[in-house]
Every structure is written in C-alpha cells, then in structure tokens.
Scaffold this motif. Structure first.
Motif, PDB file in Angstrom:
ATOM      1  N   ALA A 138       0.837  -1.208   0.000  1.00 14.86           N
ATOM      2  CA  ALA A 138       0.000   0.000   0.000  1.00 14.86           C
ATOM      3  C   ALA A 138       0.868   1.254   0.000  1.00 14.86           C
ATOM      4  CB  ALA A 138      -0.936  -0.010   1.213  1.00 14.86           C
ATOM      5  N   LYS A 139       1.898   1.261   0.833  1.00 13.90           N
ATOM      6  CA  LYS A 139       2.810   2.414   0.879  1.00 13.90           C
ATOM      7  C   LYS A 139       3.544   2.577  -0.447  1.00 13.90           C
ATOM      8  CE  LYS A 139       2.502   4.156   5.007  1.00 13.90           C
ATOM      9  NZ  LYS A 139       2.195   5.565   5.217  1.00 13.90           N
ATOM     10  N   ASN A 140       4.029   1.471  -1.001  1.00 14.50           N
ATOM     11  CA  ASN A 140       4.768   1.547  -2.263  1.00 14.50           C
ATOM     12  C   ASN A 140       3.895   2.049  -3.403  1.00 14.50           C
ATOM     13  OD1 ASN A 140       7.204   0.779  -1.152  1.00 14.50           O
ATOM     14  ND2 ASN A 140       6.914  -1.388  -1.604  1.00 14.50           N
ATOM     15  N   ARG A 141       2.627   1.662  -3.423  1.00 13.53           N
ATOM     16  CA  ARG A 141       1.715   2.175  -4.467  1.00 13.53           C
ATOM     17  C   ARG A 141       1.625   3.691  -4.392  1.00 13.53           C
ATOM     18  NH1 ARG A 141      -1.209  -2.501  -3.300  1.00 13.53           N
ATOM     19  NH2 ARG A 141      -2.543  -1.422  -1.811  1.00 13.53           N
ATOM     20  N   MET A 142       1.469   4.222  -3.178  1.00 11.81           N
ATOM     21  CA  MET A 142       1.387   5.683  -3.020  1.00 11.81           C
ATOM     22  C   MET A 142       2.711   6.350  -3.380  1.00 11.81           C
ATOM     23  SD  MET A 142      -0.952   6.367   0.352  1.00 11.81           S
ATOM     24  CE  MET A 142      -0.114   5.216   1.444  1.00 11.81           C
ATOM     25  N   PHE A 143       3.803   5.800  -2.887  1.00 10.06           N
ATOM     26  CA  PHE A 143       5.116   6.389  -3.158  1.00 10.06           C
ATOM     27  C   PHE A 143       5.427   6.389  -4.654  1.00 10.06           C
ATOM     28  CE2 PHE A 143       6.787   5.009   1.283  1.00 10.06           C
ATOM     29  CZ  PHE A 143       6.308   6.168   1.855  1.00 10.06           C
ATOM     30  N   VAL A 144       5.183   5.257  -5.321  1.00 11.57           N
ATOM     31  CA  VAL A 144       5.488   5.147  -6.751  1.00 11.57           C
ATOM     32  C   VAL A 144       4.648   6.131  -7.555  1.00 11.57           C
ATOM     33  CG1 VAL A 144       5.267   3.633  -8.764  1.00 11.57           C
ATOM     34  CG2 VAL A 144       6.369   2.790  -6.693  1.00 11.57           C
ATOM     35  N   THR A 145       3.374   6.244  -7.225  1.00 10.29           N
ATOM     36  CA  THR A 145       2.499   7.173  -7.950  1.00 10.29           C
ATOM     37  C   THR A 145       3.010   8.604  -7.836  1.00 10.29           C
ATOM     38  OG1 THR A 145       0.587   5.745  -7.595  1.00 10.29           O
ATOM     39  CG2 THR A 145       0.136   8.052  -8.122  1.00 10.29           C
ATOM     40  N   ASP A 146       3.333   9.029  -6.622  1.00 15.10           N
ATOM     41  CA  ASP A 146       3.840  10.381  -6.403  1.00 15.10           C
ATOM     42  C   ASP A 146       5.211  10.568  -7.055  1.00 15.10           C
ATOM     43  OD1 ASP A 146       4.046  12.984  -5.532  1.00 15.10           O
ATOM     44  OD2 ASP A 146       4.187  12.497  -3.406  1.00 15.10           O
TER      45      ASP A 146
ATOM     46  N   TYR B  17      10.183   0.031  -0.203  1.00  9.41           N
ATOM     47  CA  TYR B  17       9.626   0.916   0.823  1.00  9.41           C
ATOM     48  C   TYR B  17      10.747   1.661   1.550  1.00  9.41           C
ATOM     49  CZ  TYR B  17       7.837   2.389   5.352  1.00  9.41           C
ATOM     50  OH  TYR B  17       7.532   3.122   6.465  1.00  9.41           O
ATOM     51  N   ASN B  18      11.748   0.928   1.977  1.00  8.33           N
ATOM     52  CA  ASN B  18      12.839   1.558   2.710  1.00  8.33           C
ATOM     53  C   ASN B  18      13.643   2.502   1.832  1.00  8.33           C
ATOM     54  OD1 ASN B  18      13.079   0.816   5.637  1.00  8.33           O
ATOM     55  ND2 ASN B  18      12.692  -1.180   4.713  1.00  8.33           N
ATOM     56  N   TYR B  19      13.755   2.196   0.542  1.00  6.07           N
ATOM     57  CA  TYR B  19      14.429   3.144  -0.344  1.00  6.07           C
ATOM     58  C   TYR B  19      13.659   4.460  -0.394  1.00  6.07           C
ATOM     59  CZ  TYR B  19      16.136   5.815  -4.126  1.00  6.07           C
ATOM     60  OH  TYR B  19      16.616   6.876  -4.849  1.00  6.07           O
ATOM     61  N   PHE B  20      12.345   4.377  -0.490  1.00  2.97           N
ATOM     62  CA  PHE B  20      11.548   5.611  -0.529  1.00  2.97           C
ATOM     63  C   PHE B  20      11.696   6.410   0.769  1.00  2.97           C
ATOM     64  CE2 PHE B  20       8.863   3.688  -3.991  1.00  2.97           C
ATOM     65  CZ  PHE B  20       9.172   4.647  -4.937  1.00  2.97           C
ATOM     66  N   VAL B  21      11.748   5.746   1.899  1.00  5.12           N
ATOM     67  CA  VAL B  21      11.940   6.432   3.173  1.00  5.12           C
ATOM     68  C   VAL B  21      13.318   7.101   3.177  1.00  5.12           C
ATOM     69  CG1 VAL B  21      12.158   6.147   5.679  1.00  5.12           C
ATOM     70  CG2 VAL B  21      10.349   4.948   4.438  1.00  5.12           C
ATOM     71  N   TYR B  22      14.336   6.361   2.742  1.00  2.00           N
ATOM     72  CA  TYR B  22      15.699   6.895   2.660  1.00  2.00           C
ATOM     73  C   TYR B  22      15.746   8.100   1.715  1.00  2.00           C
ATOM     74  CZ  TYR B  22      20.679   7.070   1.511  1.00  2.00           C
ATOM     75  OH  TYR B  22      21.974   7.488   1.294  1.00  2.00           O
TER      76      TYR B  22
ATOM     77  N   LYS C 152      17.015  11.755   2.747  1.00  2.00           N
ATOM     78  CA  LYS C 152      18.251  12.254   2.145  1.00  2.00           C
ATOM     79  C   LYS C 152      18.018  13.533   1.347  1.00  2.00           C
ATOM     80  CE  LYS C 152      22.109  11.065  -0.824  1.00  2.00           C
ATOM     81  NZ  LYS C 152      22.813  10.024  -1.548  1.00  2.00           N
ATOM     82  N   TYR C 153      16.955  13.572   0.561  1.00  2.00           N
ATOM     83  CA  TYR C 153      16.700  14.705  -0.319  1.00  2.00           C
ATOM     84  C   TYR C 153      15.662  15.680   0.228  1.00  2.00           C
ATOM     85  CZ  TYR C 153      19.452  11.979  -3.564  1.00  2.00           C
ATOM     86  OH  TYR C 153      20.462  11.255  -4.167  1.00  2.00           O
ATOM     87  N   LYS C 154      15.273  15.473   1.483  1.00  2.00           N
ATOM     88  CA  LYS C 154      14.306  16.349   2.151  1.00  2.00           C
ATOM     89  C   LYS C 154      13.039  16.524   1.300  1.00  2.00           C
ATOM     90  CE  LYS C 154      17.878  18.780   4.753  1.00  2.00           C
ATOM     91  NZ  LYS C 154      18.515  17.578   5.081  1.00  2.00           N
ATOM     92  N   GLN C 155      12.476  15.389   0.908  1.00  3.43           N
ATOM     93  CA  GLN C 155      11.265  15.345   0.105  1.00  3.43           C
ATOM     94  C   GLN C 155      10.146  14.741   0.936  1.00  3.43           C
ATOM     95  OE1 GLN C 155      11.169  16.366  -3.446  1.00  3.43           O
ATOM     96  NE2 GLN C 155      12.879  17.367  -2.413  1.00  3.43           N
ATOM     97  N   HIS C 156       8.927  15.022   0.535  1.00  2.00           N
ATOM     98  CA  HIS C 156       7.774  14.388   1.184  1.00  2.00           C
ATOM     99  C   HIS C 156       6.898  13.797   0.094  1.00  2.00           C
ATOM    100  CE1 HIS C 156       4.617  13.515   4.015  1.00  2.00           C
ATOM    101  NE2 HIS C 156       3.767  14.055   3.159  1.00  2.00           N
ATOM    102  N   LEU C 157       6.890  12.474   0.027  1.00  2.00           N
ATOM    103  CA  LEU C 157       6.031  11.785  -0.939  1.00  2.00           C
ATOM    104  C   LEU C 157       4.701  11.477  -0.261  1.00  2.00           C
ATOM    105  CD1 LEU C 157       8.630   9.257  -2.413  1.00  2.00           C
ATOM    106  CD2 LEU C 157       7.789  11.347  -3.477  1.00  2.00           C
ATOM    107  N   THR C 158       3.656  11.419  -1.053  1.00  2.00           N
ATOM    108  CA  THR C 158       2.337  11.081  -0.536  1.00  2.00           C
ATOM    109  C   THR C 158       2.402   9.767   0.226  1.00  2.00           C
ATOM    110  OG1 THR C 158       1.289  12.199  -2.382  1.00  2.00           O
ATOM    111  CG2 THR C 158      -0.060  10.602  -1.175  1.00  2.00           C
ATOM    112  N   GLY C 159       1.871   9.748   1.417  1.00  2.00           N
ATOM    113  CA  GLY C 159       1.906   8.545   2.233  1.00  2.00           C
ATOM    114  C   GLY C 159       2.887   8.633   3.368  1.00  2.00           C
ATOM    115  N   GLY C 160       3.865   9.535   3.244  1.00  2.00           N
ATOM    116  CA  GLY C 160       4.836   9.731   4.312  1.00  2.00           C
ATOM    117  C   GLY C 160       5.459   8.453   4.807  1.00  2.00           C
ATOM    118  N   ARG C 161       6.068   8.480   5.932  1.00  2.00           N
ATOM    119  CA  ARG C 161       6.714   7.278   6.453  1.00  2.00           C
ATOM    120  C   ARG C 161       5.702   6.344   7.095  1.00  2.00           C
ATOM    121  NH1 ARG C 161      12.319   5.836   8.780  1.00  2.00           N
ATOM    122  NH2 ARG C 161      11.828   3.755   9.482  1.00  2.00           N
ATOM    123  N   ASN C 162       4.813   6.856   7.893  1.00  2.00           N
ATOM    124  CA  ASN C 162       3.888   5.971   8.606  1.00  2.00           C
ATOM    125  C   ASN C 162       2.446   6.331   8.323  1.00  2.00           C
ATOM    126  OD1 ASN C 162       5.755   4.316   9.944  1.00  2.00           O
ATOM    127  ND2 ASN C 162       6.226   6.017  11.288  1.00  2.00           N
TER     128      ASN C 162
END
Length: 136
Positions: free
Chosen positions: A73-81, A117-122, A126-136
């Motif tokens: 679920a998190k990866n779907r949101m992260f990938v879309t954003d 998932y962990n790559y998106f969190v990293y 690292k790049y001070k970005q906020h993807l839809t879904g955040g960390r938690n």
C-alpha cells in the motif's frame, strides 16, 4: 575424479537454474552502495544505487516488522507520487530520474516491497522530500 567433476557440474547446473528473488549486496566506503533485486521468472529488476543506503538500512525496522500488504500500500502511493514528479522535472530539482514500473497486480514478494519501501523512506530523508503517504 570423473564422478567428482560430474557431481560438481551437475550441482552448478542445478544452482544456475534456480529461480526466485536474488538480492546482491555490495558496499564499499569509497563507492556507492548497490542493492540489486531480480526475479527472472517475473522479468523484473530493481537496482538501488545510493551511497549510504546499505548502512542506513541496518538502522531501520527489521524484515517482518511490517506486513507485506502494508508495504504494498505504501509503495503504491510512493510510486504514484514519485512517477508524477519524474514527469514534471521542472518542479523537482532533478532528483527524480526514471519512472518506476510498479504494477499493484503483481506479487513482487516481501523482499522487493521491503527494500523498495525503505528506499523511498531513505530518499525522502536524504533529499528532504515528502512523498504522498509519508513514512507511517
């Protein structure tokens, strides 16, 4: 001797034919960390090349902490954003390179979803970005 060579050859052939997820970790303090995840039967491959990712991953919740459905679920949101930002390079500081082809109908397995998932969190840290879904 001949039998030993035959057994060795057979063992290598069986090992070479094995399928499934293969994760190769290689890190060196002078080079980028590289994590490759491949599954030949599904014909996909993920290569993560980010200096420090491998070391950073050791400080994260271990495998099994999240269940696979949560990670998917998190990866779907992260990938879309993420992919949306790839398509709009003028708004994203050139840190978004290639689109990620993540099909929610494909079962990539736990390991792929965990590392992605962990790559998106990293990436966000690292790049001070906020993807839809955040960390938690």
């Amino acid at each position: 001797m001949r039998t030993m060579l035959l057994l060795l050859g057979l063992s290598l052939a069986i090992y070479g034919c094995s399928s499934g997820n293969k994760v190769i970790h290689s890190s060196d303090t002078n080079k980028n960390d590289t994590i490759r995840i491949a599954n030949d039967s599904l014909e996909y491959q993920i290569i993560i090349i980010e200096q420090g990712f491998d070391t950073w991953l050791l400080s994260q919740p271990p495998r099994g902490f999240y269940d696979q459905s949560y990670l998917e679920a998190k990866n779907r949101m992260f990938v879309t954003d993420y992919n949306s930002r790839v398509r709009q390079p003028s708004n994203s500081r050139n840190i978004y390179s290639d689109e990620i082809n993540y099909d929610p109908r494909v079962d990539y397995g736990y390991e792929v979803n965990y590392l992605l998932y962990n790559y998106f969190v990293y990436f966000q840290e690292k790049y001070k970005q906020h993807l839809t879904g955040g960390r938690n």
